[in-house]
Write an enzyme that holds these catalytic residues in place. Structure first.
Site, PDB file in Angstrom:
ATOM      1  N   ARG A  51      -9.801   1.487   8.234  1.00 20.00           N
ATOM      2  CA  ARG A  51      -9.493   0.083   8.484  1.00 20.00           C
ATOM      3  C   ARG A  51     -10.601  -0.616   9.269  1.00 20.00           C
ATOM      4  O   ARG A  51     -10.472  -1.815   9.539  1.00 20.00           O
ATOM      5  CB  ARG A  51      -8.198  -0.014   9.292  1.00 20.00           C
ATOM      6  CG  ARG A  51      -6.942  -0.314   8.476  1.00 20.00           C
ATOM      7  CD  ARG A  51      -5.767  -0.019   9.371  1.00 20.00           C
ATOM      8  NE  ARG A  51      -4.598  -0.791   9.161  1.00 20.00           N
ATOM      9  CZ  ARG A  51      -3.463  -0.283   8.651  1.00 20.00           C
ATOM     10  NH1 ARG A  51      -3.416   0.942   8.216  1.00 20.00           N
ATOM     11  NH2 ARG A  51      -2.398  -1.021   8.576  1.00 20.00           N
ATOM     12  N   ARG A  98      11.684  -6.480   5.696  1.00 15.67           N
ATOM     13  CA  ARG A  98      11.676  -5.044   5.389  1.00 15.67           C
ATOM     14  C   ARG A  98      12.579  -4.273   6.354  1.00 15.67           C
ATOM     15  O   ARG A  98      12.609  -4.535   7.554  1.00 15.67           O
ATOM     16  CB  ARG A  98      10.222  -4.559   5.531  1.00 15.67           C
ATOM     17  CG  ARG A  98      10.001  -3.122   5.195  1.00 15.67           C
ATOM     18  CD  ARG A  98       8.561  -2.860   4.873  1.00 15.67           C
ATOM     19  NE  ARG A  98       7.668  -2.887   6.029  1.00 15.67           N
ATOM     20  CZ  ARG A  98       6.375  -2.623   5.946  1.00 15.67           C
ATOM     21  NH1 ARG A  98       5.820  -2.346   4.793  1.00 15.67           N
ATOM     22  NH2 ARG A  98       5.620  -2.667   7.020  1.00 15.67           N
ATOM     23  N   LYS A 112       0.819  -1.222   0.000  1.00 14.91           N
ATOM     24  CA  LYS A 112       0.000   0.000   0.000  1.00 14.91           C
ATOM     25  C   LYS A 112       0.851   1.270   0.000  1.00 14.91           C
ATOM     26  O   LYS A 112       0.620   2.176  -0.794  1.00 14.91           O
ATOM     27  CB  LYS A 112      -0.901   0.058   1.248  1.00 14.91           C
ATOM     28  CG  LYS A 112      -1.951  -1.004   1.333  1.00 14.91           C
ATOM     29  CD  LYS A 112      -2.889  -0.752   2.517  1.00 14.91           C
ATOM     30  CE  LYS A 112      -2.215  -0.802   3.870  1.00 14.91           C
ATOM     31  NZ  LYS A 112      -1.732  -2.121   4.282  1.00 14.91           N
ATOM     32  N   ARG A 150      11.144  -2.246  11.838  1.00 15.52           N
ATOM     33  CA  ARG A 150      10.018  -1.762  12.639  1.00 15.52           C
ATOM     34  C   ARG A 150       9.625  -2.779  13.707  1.00 15.52           C
ATOM     35  O   ARG A 150       9.609  -3.977  13.434  1.00 15.52           O
ATOM     36  CB  ARG A 150       8.812  -1.515  11.711  1.00 15.52           C
ATOM     37  CG  ARG A 150       8.594  -0.068  11.373  1.00 15.52           C
ATOM     38  CD  ARG A 150       7.597   0.106  10.265  1.00 15.52           C
ATOM     39  NE  ARG A 150       6.267  -0.445  10.560  1.00 15.52           N
ATOM     40  CZ  ARG A 150       5.217  -0.317   9.736  1.00 15.52           C
ATOM     41  NH1 ARG A 150       5.342   0.339   8.606  1.00 15.52           N
ATOM     42  NH2 ARG A 150       4.047  -0.830  10.051  1.00 15.52           N
ATOM     43  N   ARG A 177      -1.372  -8.808  12.779  1.00 20.32           N
ATOM     44  CA  ARG A 177      -1.881  -7.727  11.928  1.00 20.32           C
ATOM     45  C   ARG A 177      -2.704  -8.292  10.765  1.00 20.32           C
ATOM     46  O   ARG A 177      -3.719  -7.728  10.371  1.00 20.32           O
ATOM     47  CB  ARG A 177      -0.710  -6.873  11.404  1.00 20.32           C
ATOM     48  CG  ARG A 177      -0.091  -6.015  12.509  1.00 20.32           C
ATOM     49  CD  ARG A 177       1.277  -5.482  12.132  1.00 20.32           C
ATOM     50  NE  ARG A 177       1.254  -4.579  10.999  1.00 20.32           N
ATOM     51  CZ  ARG A 177       2.327  -4.275  10.272  1.00 20.32           C
ATOM     52  NH1 ARG A 177       3.504  -4.804  10.552  1.00 20.32           N
ATOM     53  NH2 ARG A 177       2.226  -3.441   9.278  1.00 20.32           N
TER      54      ARG A 177
HETATM   55  P1  AMP Z   1       0.765   0.701   8.503  1.00 19.95           P
HETATM   56  O1  AMP Z   1       1.990   1.527   8.389  1.00 19.95           O
HETATM   57  O2  AMP Z   1      -0.337   1.134   7.612  1.00 19.95           O
HETATM   58  O3  AMP Z   1       1.055  -0.766   8.431  1.00 19.95           O
HETATM   59  O4  AMP Z   1       0.206   0.952  10.005  1.00 19.95           O
HETATM   60  C1  AMP Z   1       0.997   0.628  11.137  1.00 19.95           C
HETATM   61  C2  AMP Z   1       0.132   0.545  12.382  1.00 19.95           C
HETATM   62  O5  AMP Z   1      -0.508   1.809  12.621  1.00 19.95           O
HETATM   63  C3  AMP Z   1      -1.016  -0.457  12.338  1.00 19.95           C
HETATM   64  O6  AMP Z   1      -0.595  -1.773  12.636  1.00 19.95           O
HETATM   65  C4  AMP Z   1      -1.940   0.114  13.400  1.00 19.95           C
HETATM   66  O7  AMP Z   1      -1.465  -0.153  14.702  1.00 19.95           O
HETATM   67  C5  AMP Z   1      -1.804   1.612  13.164  1.00 19.95           C
HETATM   68  N1  AMP Z   1      -2.799   2.120  12.180  1.00 19.95           N
HETATM   69  C6  AMP Z   1      -2.557   2.631  10.942  1.00 19.95           C
HETATM   70  N2  AMP Z   1      -3.697   2.995  10.338  1.00 19.95           N
HETATM   71  C7  AMP Z   1      -4.691   2.697  11.200  1.00 19.95           C
HETATM   72  C8  AMP Z   1      -6.111   2.810  11.155  1.00 19.95           C
HETATM   73  N3  AMP Z   1      -6.743   3.312  10.082  1.00 19.95           N
HETATM   74  N4  AMP Z   1      -6.819   2.387  12.235  1.00 19.95           N
HETATM   75  C9  AMP Z   1      -6.223   1.882  13.328  1.00 19.95           C
HETATM   76  N5  AMP Z   1      -4.892   1.733  13.442  1.00 19.95           N
HETATM   77  C10 AMP Z   1      -4.129   2.138  12.393  1.00 19.95           C
END
Ligand code: AMP
Length: 222
Positions: free
Chosen positions: A83, A122, A8, A155, A166
Site C-alpha cells: 500500500r 457493511r 478487493k 468494523r 482511508r
Molecule cells: P483492509 O481490510 O485491507 O481494508 O485493511 C484494514 C486496515 O489494516 C487498513 O485501514 C490499515 O490500517 C491496515 N492495513 C492493511 N494492509 C495494510 C498495508 N499494506 N499497509 C499498512 N496498513 C495496512
C-alpha cells in the site's frame, strides 16, 4: 489493489478459489494479530481504528513472514499489500529472492460515493468472516450470520469519517504504487468495480484472460 470498498477482499477470495492460488489479505492478518491481545496487537489497533496505515516497518515484517509460510506453488494473490512505495520495493526484493515475479496488478475502482455506501453498510461475521450489506445483501435474520448464527459486527474503521480518511490515504500513499508498477513494466489490469460482485469477478477474469496470464500458466480452461 484498489480503494477501500472496491471489493478487493471478496473478489480476490473468489479468484484465489477459482485458480487454486494462495490468498493473502494484509487486513485479515493484521486484524488476527490485533485480536490476539498481544502488545503488537494493541499497537495495530491504534492505527487501524483511526483508518491510518500501519507503519511500513511493522507491516512489512508481518506480511513478508506470512508470504514465506504459504504454499505459492500455484501462485499467490496479494490483497491489500503493498500500500506504499516502500512496501512495494521491499516486496520486490523478497519476491526476487523467492523467485516469484509479479505477473500483474489487478486494479479495482469505483466512484467515491459508491465506496462510501458499500463500506458504511457493511456488516461482518466475526466468527466465519462472511460479509453482508444492510441494503444489498442483508442476512435473513436481522444482524445474525446466516452461516453460523453469530451476531454481526460493524468494523470500527467502517464509519463514514474513518472511511473518508482511508480513501484520502489511498490517493496519497497507494496510488503512487500503481505508478511505480507501471514504470517497472508490470501489467496493470483495470477493472470497473461499480457492479455486483459476480460481475466484477467476471470482469476481472476477462481482464486476466486478455492479459494472457492464463495461457502462460497453462490454465487455458480456467
Ligand atoms: P483492509 O481490510 O485491507 O481494508 O485493511 C484494514 C486496515 O489494516 C487498513 O485501514 C490499515 O490500517 C491496515 N492495513 C492493511 N494492509 C495494510 C498495508 N499494506 N499497509 C499498512 N496498513 C495496512
Amino acid at each position: 489493489m484498489g480503494p477501500p470498498g472496491a471489493g478487493k477482499g471478496s473478489v480476490s477470495e473468489r479468484l484465489a478459489d477459482k485458480f487454486g492460488m494462495a490468498h493473502l489479505s494484509s487486513g485479515d492478518i493484521l486484524r488476527a494479530e490485533r485480536s490476539s491481545g498481544s502488545e503488537l496487537g494493541e499497537t495495530l489497533k491504534k492505527y487501524m481504528d483511526a483508518g491510518e496505515l500501519v507503519p511500513d516497518e511493522i507491516v512489512i515484517k508481518i506480511i513478508i513472514k506470512s508470504i514465506s509460510s504459504l504454499d505459492s506453488s500455484k501462485g499467490l494473490l496479494l490483497d491489500g499489500f503493498p500500500r506504499t512505495v516502500i512496501q512495494a520495493k521491499q516486496l520486490d526484493d523478497a519476491l526476487a529472492k523467492a523467485g516469484l515475479p509479479i505477473q500483474a496488478v489487478l486494479l479495482l475502482d469505483a466512484p467515491e460515493e459508491v465506496l462510501l455506501k458499500r463500506i458504511t453498510g457493511r456488516r461482518i461475521c466475526p466468527k466465519c468472516g462472511r460479509v453482508y450489506h444492510i441494503e444489498t445483501m442483508p442476512p435473513a435474520k436481522d444482524n445474525i450470520c446466516d452461516t453460523c448464527g453469530t451476531k454481526l459486527i460493524h468494523r470500527d474503521d467502517d464509519t463514514e469519517q474513518v472511511v473518508r480518511e482511508r480513501i484520502n490515504l489511498y490517493h496519497k500513499e497507494t496510488e503512487p504504487v500503481i505508478e511505480y508498477y507501471r514504470k517497472s513494466g508490470v501489467k496493470i489490469i483495470e477493472v470497473d468495480a461499480d457492479a455486483t460482485i459476480d460481475e466484477v469477478v467476471e470482469r476481472a477474469i476477462e481482464g486476466i484472460r486478455q492479459a494472457n496470464l492464463l495461457e502462460k500458466e497453462g490454465r487455458t480452461s480456467a
